[in-house]
Design an enzyme around this catalytic site. Structure first.
Site, PDB file in Angstrom:
ATOM      1  N   HIS A  73      -6.035   2.838  -3.980  1.00  0.00           N
ATOM      2  CA  HIS A  73      -5.984   3.091  -2.532  1.00  0.00           C
ATOM      3  C   HIS A  73      -6.398   4.531  -2.219  1.00  0.00           C
ATOM      4  O   HIS A  73      -6.011   5.081  -1.191  1.00  0.00           O
ATOM      5  CB  HIS A  73      -4.560   2.811  -2.018  1.00  0.00           C
ATOM      6  CG  HIS A  73      -4.476   2.595  -0.533  1.00  0.00           C
ATOM      7  ND1 HIS A  73      -5.411   1.883   0.182  1.00  0.00           N
ATOM      8  CD2 HIS A  73      -3.540   2.998   0.383  1.00  0.00           C
ATOM      9  CE1 HIS A  73      -5.059   1.844   1.451  1.00  0.00           C
ATOM     10  NE2 HIS A  73      -3.946   2.526   1.607  1.00  0.00           N
TER      11      HIS A  73
ATOM     12  N   HIS B 294       3.705  -2.201   3.095  1.00  0.00           N
ATOM     13  CA  HIS B 294       3.712  -0.852   2.508  1.00  0.00           C
ATOM     14  C   HIS B 294       5.012  -0.644   1.747  1.00  0.00           C
ATOM     15  O   HIS B 294       6.093  -0.855   2.310  1.00  0.00           O
ATOM     16  CB  HIS B 294       3.567   0.205   3.603  1.00  0.00           C
ATOM     17  CG  HIS B 294       2.267   0.120   4.343  1.00  0.00           C
ATOM     18  ND1 HIS B 294       2.048  -0.808   5.348  1.00  0.00           N
ATOM     19  CD2 HIS B 294       1.113   0.828   4.220  1.00  0.00           C
ATOM     20  CE1 HIS B 294       0.817  -0.661   5.810  1.00  0.00           C
ATOM     21  NE2 HIS B 294       0.235   0.326   5.150  1.00  0.00           N
TER      22      HIS B 294
ATOM     23  N   HIS C 102      -5.300   9.144   0.740  1.00  0.00           N
ATOM     24  CA  HIS C 102      -5.290   8.318   1.957  1.00  0.00           C
ATOM     25  C   HIS C 102      -6.187   8.898   3.054  1.00  0.00           C
ATOM     26  O   HIS C 102      -5.800   9.048   4.208  1.00  0.00           O
ATOM     27  CB  HIS C 102      -3.865   8.146   2.487  1.00  0.00           C
ATOM     28  CG  HIS C 102      -3.684   6.859   3.249  1.00  0.00           C
ATOM     29  ND1 HIS C 102      -4.059   6.703   4.558  1.00  0.00           N
ATOM     30  CD2 HIS C 102      -3.173   5.659   2.874  1.00  0.00           C
ATOM     31  CE1 HIS C 102      -3.771   5.473   4.964  1.00  0.00           C
ATOM     32  NE2 HIS C 102      -3.239   4.817   3.946  1.00  0.00           N
TER      33      HIS C 102
ATOM     34  N   ASP D  88       0.816  -1.217   0.000  1.00  0.00           N
ATOM     35  CA  ASP D  88       0.000   0.000   0.000  1.00  0.00           C
ATOM     36  C   ASP D  88       0.853   1.273   0.000  1.00  0.00           C
ATOM     37  O   ASP D  88       2.010   1.264   0.412  1.00  0.00           O
ATOM     38  CB  ASP D  88      -0.882   0.046   1.254  1.00  0.00           C
ATOM     39  CG  ASP D  88      -2.004  -0.960   1.224  1.00  0.00           C
ATOM     40  OD1 ASP D  88      -1.998  -1.842   0.339  1.00  0.00           O
ATOM     41  OD2 ASP D  88      -2.883  -0.890   2.103  1.00  0.00           O
ATOM     42  N   ASP D  89       0.230   2.357  -0.418  1.00  0.00           N
ATOM     43  CA  ASP D  89       0.701   3.746  -0.231  1.00  0.00           C
ATOM     44  C   ASP D  89       1.754   4.211  -1.229  1.00  0.00           C
ATOM     45  O   ASP D  89       2.207   5.350  -1.146  1.00  0.00           O
ATOM     46  CB  ASP D  89       1.238   3.981   1.186  1.00  0.00           C
ATOM     47  CG  ASP D  89       0.148   3.893   2.234  1.00  0.00           C
ATOM     48  OD1 ASP D  89      -1.018   3.674   1.845  1.00  0.00           O
ATOM     49  OD2 ASP D  89       0.441   4.032   3.429  1.00  0.00           O
TER      50      ASP D  89
END
Length: 490
Positions: A369, A460, A373, A318-319
């Site tokens: 995603h 991540h 965020h 993620d991210d």
């Protein structure tokens, strides 16, 4: 009767007697002093042994020569924090960064110790470099200050790594106030056309902050491709965007730059200016725990039982994408012939489009995603849909590949959020806690303790410790008979 004559005492006896008294006096004083110092030292050691018991401080290498990373973690239940920041060989900038860190930490500890609400502080960093040898150190300060209020602040520091000299936005714009006026107008156009920023900031507030003064544009970073400006945040409710930022390609403002910062390419099309709110980074154990409370979230979309035979596991990141960490992860995945799913942030794809293309070229699955965020459950339907749709669009535009899954930030999802997209909602059942521990060894330990056939593992691709620990994870899982698949293959 005549008195008997007494013999007078010798002069030297008196002198010796006096010397003995002086020596004894000095010795006694010294003994008292040493005893006092010893007791003070003992008290000091005792105090030091108690105060930092929950604090761990470590130093590690960065991806850049002569730059170390300091990590300070407190596991105090009342005021937990995790802080990471860079240190170079040059004391002036080190002192400036350390002073900011210490002031922020002390303010947090003073205000929130004993608070009835769970508080937390996370300071992360990003190092951005320019071909001229100038570096921007960007610190992202996330703080949870109440039941629902979160604050995010960004501060930048600037250094020529070879000379140790600081540089300012005035140096970048060749000390020309006319150039600053032009830049101010361009930045205002970006902010005025950003619907997400308009929804959250008071009318006219950013106009004041973008007046053409050097101080207003002092919070910036520069790379080989872009000039990035960060602006102050207002204290807003959970789910807001954090401090707005503006990214301007250098080629669009080449005529405004001093010689050493010129891109060598000029494009006067103002419409090409990038627009984005800065991503609100994950806030370590502050925000993540609000939804998971330390427990893994079951992946509802892949809950089926798996038959015996080959064991499958889905690796998810993620991210990102991140220009260095993601590349290292791709290389490790290639070594183990592993496929994974990357849940990308729209603003990171906008910032690093070449890295998004590398993920796609390597045959991995691309997931959504959101753009910045945010906690979509706090935004409402229209804003949540905008976050999702904008991200899907930029991923497809940059890579030529459609996204196939959606993962909500923090795992926060409800019926309203689900109804804003046709993409399957993907959560996880193995949380490696890489966002919290930042420890490559702990990554493997957490995978070992929770992974089973059909697991979806959360990691991540923005943390160096994750990239460093990934090979050990893949080697272990491979030795246990697992094969690595995309989410869609589960």
């Amino acid at each position: 009767m005549k008195k008997p004559h007494r013999k007078r005492r010798s002069f030297w006896i008196d002198v010796i007697f006096l010397i003995v008294i002086i020596v004894l006096t000095i010795s006694a004083a010294s003994l008292i002093t040493l005893t006092t110092k010893g007791e003070a030292a003992l008290f000091s050691k005792t105090k030091q042994a108690v105060t930092p018991a929950s604090v761990v401080i470590g130093t590690s290498d960065s991806d850049y020569p002569d730059i170390k990373i300091i990590t300070e973690t407190s596991k105090d239940l009342n005021t937990p924090y995790i802080i990471q920041y860079p240190q170079s060989l040059h004391n002036p900038i080190n002192q400036a960064i350390s002073s900011y860190i210490e002031d922020t930490k002390q303010d947090y500890l003073t205000k929130h110790n004993g608070s009835k609400y769970k508080s937390g502080l996370n300071i992360s960093y990003e190092i951005l470099s320019h071909r001229s040898g100038n570096y921007s150190f960007v610190l992202v300060n996330n703080r949870k200050t109440g039941k629902t209020i979160r604050e995010t602040e960004i501060r930048s520091f600037h250094l020529n790594l070879k000379t140790g000299e600081n540089f300012t936005i005035s140096d970048v714009l060749d000390h020309n106030s006319k150039h600053l006026n032009t830049l101010s107008n361009l930045v205002r156009k970006v902010l005025d056309n950003n619907p997400v920023i308009e929804d959250y900031l008071p009318p006219g507030s950013l106009h004041t902050k973008t007046e053409p003064t050097w101080d207003n544009f002092g919070n910036f970073a520069i790379t080989d491709e872009s000039l990035i400006f960060y602006f102050d945040e207002y204290k807003l409710m959970a789910g807001t965007i954090g401090p707005p930022a503006v990214v301007i390609p250098l080629k669009n403002i080449d005529n405004l730059l001093s010689d050493k910062f010129k891109s060598g390419m000029q494009d006067t099309d103002e419409n090409a200016i990038t627009k984005k709110p800065v991503k609100e980074r994950e806030t370590a154990d502050l925000l993540h725990q609000e939804h998971s409370n330390g427990d893994a979230v079951v992946n509802e979309e892949t809950k089926e039982e798996h038959g015996k035979g080959v064991k499958k596991v889905a690796l998810t990141f993620d991210d990102g994408p991140h220009p260095k960490v993601t590349m290292q992860i791709l290389e490790t995945l290639r070594k183990y012939d592993a496929k994974a799913t990357f849940f990308m942030l729209g603003n990171m794809v906008e910032k690093h489009p070449e890295m998004a293309r590398e993920v796609q070229k390597a045959g991995h699955e691309l997931g959504n995603h959101t753009w910045a965020h945010l906690d979509l459950t706090k935004l409402g339907a229209e804003k949540a849909r905008h976050e999702i749709d904008r991200t899907s669009a930029i991923i497809e535009n940059v890579t030529g590949q459609k996204v196939t899954e959606f993962r909500p930030p923090y795992g926060a999802v409800n019926d309203t959020v689900r109804n804003q997209t046709n993409l399957p909602v993907i959560l996880w059942d193995v949380d490696t806690l890489d966002w919290k521990n930042r420890d490559s060894n702990q990554l493997l330990a957490n995978v070992k303790s929770a992974t089973k056939d059909g697991s979806t593992i959360l990691m991540h691709d923005i943390h160096q410790s994750t990239a460093d620990g990934l090979e050990a994870v893949l080697a272990y899982l491979q030795s246990e008979g697992y094969i690595f698949v995309k989410i869609s293959d589960l």
